[in-house]
Design a protein around this motif. Sequence first.
Motif, short mmCIF file in Angstrom:
data_model
loop_
_atom_site.label_atom_id
_atom_site.label_comp_id
_atom_site.label_asym_id
_atom_site.label_seq_id
_atom_site.Cartn_x
_atom_site.Cartn_y
_atom_site.Cartn_z
N LEU A 1 47.80 33.14 35.36
CA LEU A 1 48.58 33.73 34.29
C LEU A 1 48.02 35.08 33.85
N ARG A 2 46.70 35.17 33.69
CA ARG A 2 46.10 36.43 33.25
C ARG A 2 46.38 37.56 34.23
N PRO A 3 46.17 37.38 35.55
CA PRO A 3 46.51 38.47 36.48
C PRO A 3 47.98 38.85 36.45
N ARG A 4 48.88 37.88 36.28
CA ARG A 4 50.30 38.21 36.20
C ARG A 4 50.60 39.07 34.99
N CYS A 5 50.00 38.73 33.86
CA CYS A 5 50.19 39.54 32.64
C CYS A 5 49.63 40.94 32.84
N ASN A 6 48.47 41.03 33.45
CA ASN A 6 47.86 42.34 33.66
C ASN A 6 48.69 43.21 34.60
N ARG A 7 49.27 42.61 35.63
CA ARG A 7 50.14 43.38 36.52
C ARG A 7 51.37 43.86 35.77
N ALA A 8 51.92 43.01 34.92
CA ALA A 8 53.11 43.40 34.15
C ALA A 8 52.78 44.55 33.21
N VAL B 1 41.79 40.26 42.81
CA VAL B 1 41.29 39.53 41.66
C VAL B 1 41.09 38.06 42.03
N GLY B 2 40.12 37.41 41.40
CA GLY B 2 39.92 35.98 41.60
C GLY B 2 39.60 35.63 43.05
N ARG B 3 40.33 34.65 43.56
CA ARG B 3 40.07 34.17 44.93
C ARG B 3 40.30 35.25 45.97
N ARG B 4 41.13 36.23 45.65
CA ARG B 4 41.39 37.31 46.61
C ARG B 4 40.14 38.12 46.90
N LYS B 5 39.23 38.21 45.94
CA LYS B 5 37.96 38.90 46.19
C LYS B 5 37.15 38.18 47.26
N ALA B 6 37.11 36.87 47.18
CA ALA B 6 36.38 36.09 48.17
C ALA B 6 37.03 36.20 49.55
N VAL C 1 31.23 47.13 46.17
CA VAL C 1 31.79 47.04 44.83
C VAL C 1 33.17 46.40 44.95
N THR C 2 33.38 45.32 44.24
CA THR C 2 34.66 44.60 44.31
C THR C 2 35.28 44.56 42.93
N THR C 3 36.56 44.91 42.84
CA THR C 3 37.18 45.09 41.53
C THR C 3 38.69 44.89 41.57
N ALA C 4 39.23 44.47 40.44
CA ALA C 4 40.68 44.38 40.28
C ALA C 4 41.29 45.73 39.95
N THR C 5 40.45 46.71 39.60
CA THR C 5 40.92 48.06 39.30
C THR C 5 41.50 48.70 40.55
N ALA D 1 47.94 39.84 24.59
CA ALA D 1 47.55 38.66 23.82
C ALA D 1 47.65 37.40 24.67
N VAL D 2 48.71 37.30 25.46
CA VAL D 2 48.86 36.14 26.35
C VAL D 2 47.74 36.13 27.39
N ALA D 3 47.43 37.31 27.94
CA ALA D 3 46.36 37.40 28.94
C ALA D 3 45.01 36.98 28.35
N ALA D 4 44.76 37.38 27.10
CA ALA D 4 43.49 37.05 26.45
C ALA D 4 43.33 35.55 26.23
#
Length: 212
Positions: free
Chosen positions: A51-58, A151-156, A109-113, A40-43
């Motif tokens: 914040l969203r990537p931190r929540c997803n890692r958790a 994720v995010g800037r790390r993809k670039a 293909v670039t992904t956070a997965t 919910a916090v990530a959404a």
Amino acid sequence: MITVFDLDGVLSRADTMATLIIARLRTRPWLALPVGVLAAVAALATAEGELRPRCNRAIVHLTLRGMSEDEYRRLARRTARRLASRPDNTTAEIVDAARAASAAGACLVTTATERFLAERFLAEIGVSGAEVHASEFVFSHAGPSFRSHNVGRRKALAYRAAHPTGHLGRFFTDSASDLPLAELAQDVVLVGPSRRSVTAFEYAGIRFRRLG
């Protein structure tokens, strides 16, 4: 000229990592409440922030706690097969474009997965030989944890490191978290974007066209 594809929301309409996490939660129902709070916090968090990537890692760490690498890979294989077999989960036009770019040696293909899950899904949908930038796990007795989160800037940053003089031609994405990579592309295609993503791209001054 390299053609770049985001994975979740583009090559797979469903979030591949989230699908794996949900499958794991079915065997760990007592984790539903803490994971739900984090989700919910990530959404509510912006796609462009941290914040969203931190929540997803958790969520990943909590849900996969205690899982061995072999156990994880078995679950990843099942998840990839299930998602690839769903006719409503892929768009023929996008998958065909990825296959063509891969056959030409110009597909990324670039992904956070996580990498193994991403590669298994790509193999299942027939996108073979593509360069893959993905998140990486390291496994211990406590289970998997992120060595890197793509994720995010790390993809670039990953793109620039791999292709310091290479030009990014077309970029298929659905998320405002990909704005840093979109800034490097000559042609941006937003695939089924949310209103929030469209607004973010417009605000950033990045020209795009929409698909779906």
